[in-house]
Design a protein around this motif. Structure first.
Motif, PDB file in Angstrom:
ATOM      1  N   LEU A   1      -3.935  10.750  28.633  1.00  0.00           N
ATOM      2  CA  LEU A   1      -4.400   9.651  29.469  1.00  0.00           C
ATOM      3  C   LEU A   1      -3.247   9.078  30.296  1.00  0.00           C
ATOM      4  N   CYS A   2      -2.095   8.895  29.668  1.00  0.00           N
ATOM      5  CA  CYS A   2      -0.919   8.389  30.394  1.00  0.00           C
ATOM      6  C   CYS A   2      -0.560   9.320  31.549  1.00  0.00           C
ATOM      7  N   LEU A   3      -0.597  10.611  31.318  1.00  0.00           N
ATOM      8  CA  LEU A   3      -0.295  11.581  32.369  1.00  0.00           C
ATOM      9  C   LEU A   3      -1.309  11.486  33.512  1.00  0.00           C
ATOM     10  N   VAL A   4      -2.580  11.347  33.185  1.00  0.00           N
ATOM     11  CA  VAL A   4      -3.626  11.232  34.208  1.00  0.00           C
ATOM     12  C   VAL A   4      -3.415   9.965  35.032  1.00  0.00           C
ATOM     13  N   VAL A   5      -3.146   8.843  34.371  1.00  0.00           N
ATOM     14  CA  VAL A   5      -2.952   7.576  35.086  1.00  0.00           C
ATOM     15  C   VAL A   5      -1.694   7.633  35.949  1.00  0.00           C
ATOM     16  N   GLU A   6      -0.614   8.203  35.435  1.00  0.00           N
ATOM     17  CA  GLU A   6       0.609   8.345  36.227  1.00  0.00           C
ATOM     18  C   GLU A   6       0.367   9.213  37.461  1.00  0.00           C
ATOM     19  N   THR A   7      -0.411  10.267  37.301  1.00  0.00           N
ATOM     20  CA  THR A   7      -0.739  11.140  38.427  1.00  0.00           C
ATOM     21  C   THR A   7      -1.582  10.396  39.462  1.00  0.00           C
ATOM     22  N   MET A   8      -2.553   9.612  39.005  1.00  0.00           N
ATOM     23  CA  MET A   8      -3.364   8.804  39.923  1.00  0.00           C
ATOM     24  C   MET A   8      -2.480   7.829  40.701  1.00  0.00           C
ATOM     25  N   ASP A   9      -1.551   7.190  40.002  1.00  0.00           N
ATOM     26  CA  ASP A   9      -0.642   6.247  40.662  1.00  0.00           C
ATOM     27  C   ASP A   9       0.229   6.953  41.695  1.00  0.00           C
ATOM     28  N   LEU A  10       0.682   8.153  41.363  1.00  0.00           N
ATOM     29  CA  LEU A  10       1.564   8.906  42.257  1.00  0.00           C
ATOM     30  C   LEU A  10       0.852   9.330  43.541  1.00  0.00           C
ATOM     31  N   PHE A  11      -0.377   9.800  43.412  1.00  0.00           N
ATOM     32  CA  PHE A  11      -1.104  10.323  44.569  1.00  0.00           C
ATOM     33  C   PHE A  11      -1.982   9.303  45.259  1.00  0.00           C
ATOM     34  N   GLY A  12      -2.160   8.133  44.676  1.00  0.00           N
ATOM     35  CA  GLY A  12      -2.957   7.087  45.308  1.00  0.00           C
ATOM     36  C   GLY A  12      -4.442   7.268  45.081  1.00  0.00           C
ATOM     37  N   PRO A  13      -5.238   6.350  45.647  1.00  0.00           N
ATOM     38  CA  PRO A  13      -6.691   6.416  45.449  1.00  0.00           C
ATOM     39  C   PRO A  13      -7.305   7.636  46.144  1.00  0.00           C
ATOM     40  N   PRO A  14      -8.462   8.081  45.660  1.00  0.00           N
ATOM     41  CA  PRO A  14      -9.115   9.240  46.279  1.00  0.00           C
ATOM     42  C   PRO A  14      -9.547   8.917  47.708  1.00  0.00           C
ATOM     43  N   VAL A  15      -9.498   9.911  48.559  1.00  0.00           N
ATOM     44  CA  VAL A  15      -9.925   9.765  49.945  1.00  0.00           C
ATOM     45  C   VAL A  15     -11.422  10.045  50.013  1.00  0.00           C
TER      46      VAL A  15
END
Length: 89
Positions: free
Chosen positions: A74-88
């Motif tokens: 979960l931490c990895l998923v959230v960090e990845t979301m933060d890195l790439f920003g919200p979905p387009v």
């Protein structure tokens, strides 16, 4: 004498900023089956912007290991979301 062992149960509710981010997290985390097939089960679903996770295990130790592993992912998923920003859209 009949002894019925009740499984250890744990639930986790994780809020996300939006329902689409919760769905992305579900899609990222749901494909990971439990490495140990017997003695543990994990169910994931999303309601609005909340990711719900429910575990059932025969032993507390197995439950702890599964939850720890899930939280690392979960931490990895959230960090990845933060890195790439919200979905387009």
């Amino acid at each position: 004498m009949l002894l019925i062992a009740t499984p250890n149960i744990s639930e986790l509710k994780i809020p996300f900023p939006s329902s689409s981010l919760a769905q992305i997290a579900l899609g990222s985390l749901a494909p990971d089956p439990e490495p140990r097939k017997e003695g543990i089960s994990k169910e994931l679903d999303v309601t609005e912007d909340i990711l719900h996770v429910r575990w059932r295990a025969d032993e507390a130790r197995i439950l702890r290991v599964s939850i720890n592993s899930f939280l690392e992912h979960l931490c990895l998923v959230v960090e990845t979301m933060d890195l790439f920003g919200p979905p387009v859209a």
